[in-house]
Enzyme design. Structure first.
Site, PDB file in Angstrom:
ATOM      1  NE  ARG A 113      -4.633  -1.499   7.241  1.00  0.00           N
ATOM      2  CZ  ARG A 113      -3.856  -0.650   7.894  1.00  0.00           C
ATOM      3  NH1 ARG A 113      -4.286   0.005   8.955  1.00  0.00           N
ATOM      4  NH2 ARG A 113      -2.626  -0.433   7.484  1.00  0.00           N
ATOM      5  CB  SER A 129      -3.293  12.572  15.072  1.00  0.00           C
ATOM      6  OG  SER A 129      -4.227  12.093  14.150  1.00  0.00           O
ATOM      7  CE  LYS A 159      -2.284   1.623   3.692  1.00  0.00           C
ATOM      8  NZ  LYS A 159      -3.365   1.828   4.693  1.00  0.00           N
ATOM      9  CG  MET A 185      -7.245   0.868  17.282  1.00  0.00           C
ATOM     10  SD  MET A 185      -6.339  -0.683  17.066  1.00  0.00           S
ATOM     11  CE  MET A 185      -6.290  -0.809  15.288  1.00  0.00           C
ATOM     12  CB  THR A 213       0.559   5.006  18.539  1.00  0.00           C
ATOM     13  OG1 THR A 213       0.037   5.978  19.436  1.00  0.00           O
ATOM     14  CG2 THR A 213       2.061   5.121  18.501  1.00  0.00           C
TER      15      THR A 213
END
Ligand code: NAD
Length: 321
Positions: free
Chosen positions: A111, A199, A67, A219, A221
């Site tokens: 995902r 963030s 990706k 989720m 980091t």
């Protein structure tokens, strides 16, 4: 070569299909059937963007690729585009020829949500009732919906740096017919499952703000320097991750390991729990923490599932290449 444009993804993949693809590839990683390549992630010095490549190879699933993409923090305000932009490229592992190019934006959200959802399925207490959300950006609603699939939750609570944005979480809870309450970080003690998806570059959630028996999915980091929780929380918890090498370099565990409060050797792969080679949660008082760093194989797994569905439905565009 096949092309599946971003605009078709929503019509093709379901939350359940994303969950199944991610659960299977985590299991394959833990059994050694699949591995991720080292991540490349660069600050471009342009538009404050972070850009990079995440790739891997799943021998069992015959999936090879990468990706390419990243995070453009000004996209939404300047252009009305989401801040994450990415594209997945799949290659034929037998020949190296390109097999497919797939829009990666919605897939990234699905995902990532699937990863925390897989962690909840395998690590949260069966009787979990209160779901706590930290963060209310683009990803948060996806995370919340996927988490609600896993337990018979009775209530959603939320915290965000900018409380005005919490209305988006309230709307998702309402969609599921659940009550919603905005809380302080101390109020997270009520949660049986907590998902952090921000963030942030500093710890938001402190060890003392989490009750015994809670499962936490960290989720947000996914880069060196980022941080959402107090390293002392990792020391109190049994720590699981998608991939240990990423957890200690770009994940939440990076800080706890550098500070010496946990050891790399004490971090477990979630895939081992899926495969049954790690027992997972051992009792109702244990705090479990999933450090979801986001691996390339997750992207490849959901992209491969999409390509299959697009071919089935006649929606893949074929080009000579
Ligand atoms: P977004 O820009 O839409 O939202 C950012 C969220 O973080 C908001 O809730 C904002 O209030 C919060 N936030 C920002 N700085 C903060 C700070 N200093 N303290 C507390 N809260 C802060 O981003 P998004 O698309 O929702 O993504 C959230 C994060 O998840 C990003 O950092 C992204 O890189 C990461 N991410 C991780 C994965 C993975 O696989 N682990 C995948 C996708 C995204």
């Amino acid at each position: 070569m096949l092309i599946v444009p971003e605009s078709e993804i929503a019509n093709l993949i379901t939350r359940q299909a994303a969950f199944d693809a991610v659960e299977a590839v985590f299991a394959a990683m833990a059994s050694g059937e699949a591995y991720n390549f080292p991540v490349v992630r660069e600050a471009l010095g342009h538009e404050d963007a972070l850009y990079g490549f995440k790739g891997g190879f799943d021998r069992g699933g015959a999936t090879l690729g990468l990706k390419a993409g990243g995070y453009w923090p000004h996209n939404l305000e300047k252009r009305g585009l989401i801040n994450h932009q990415s594209t997945v490229f799949l290659f034929d592992p037998d020949t190296g020829k390109p097999r497919a190019m797939v829009g990666g934006n919605l897939l990234t959200a699905l995902r990532t949500a699937a990863a925390s959802s897989v962690s909840i399925r395998h690590l949260a207490r069966a009787d979990a009732k209160v779901l706590g959300m930290i963060g209310a950006g683009h990803q948060a609603g996806f995370q919340l919906r996927a988490a609600l699939d896993q337990r018979d939750f009775a209530k959603v609570i939320g915290w965000n740096r900018d409380p005005a944005k919490l209305s988006s979480l309230a709307a998702v809870a309402a969609e599921a017919g659940l009550p919603y309450e905005a809380v302080t970080l101390d109020g997270m003690a009520e949660a049986d499952v907590i998902i952090s998806i921000t963030s942030s570059f500093d710890a938001i959630l402190m060890a003392g703000q989490v009750s015994l028996g809670t499962h936490i999915a960290c989720m947000g980091t996914d880069t060196a320097g980022k941080q959402e929780v107090d390293p002392a929380l990792l020391a109190r918890a049994t720590v699981f991750t998608d991939e240990v090498a990423q957890a200690v370099s770009i994940g939440e565990a990076q800080h706890a390991v550098v500070q010496g409060v946990i050891a790399e050797a004490g971090i477990h792969q979630l895939g081992a729990v899926i495969n049954g080679t790690h027992p997972g949660r051992q009792d109702d008082k244990e705090i479990t923490l999933f450090d979801g760093t986001g691996v390339g194989l997750q992207d490849l797994a959901v992209a491969a599932a999409v390509v299959e569905l697009a071919v089935e439905k006649g929606l893949a565009i074929e080009v000579d290449f």
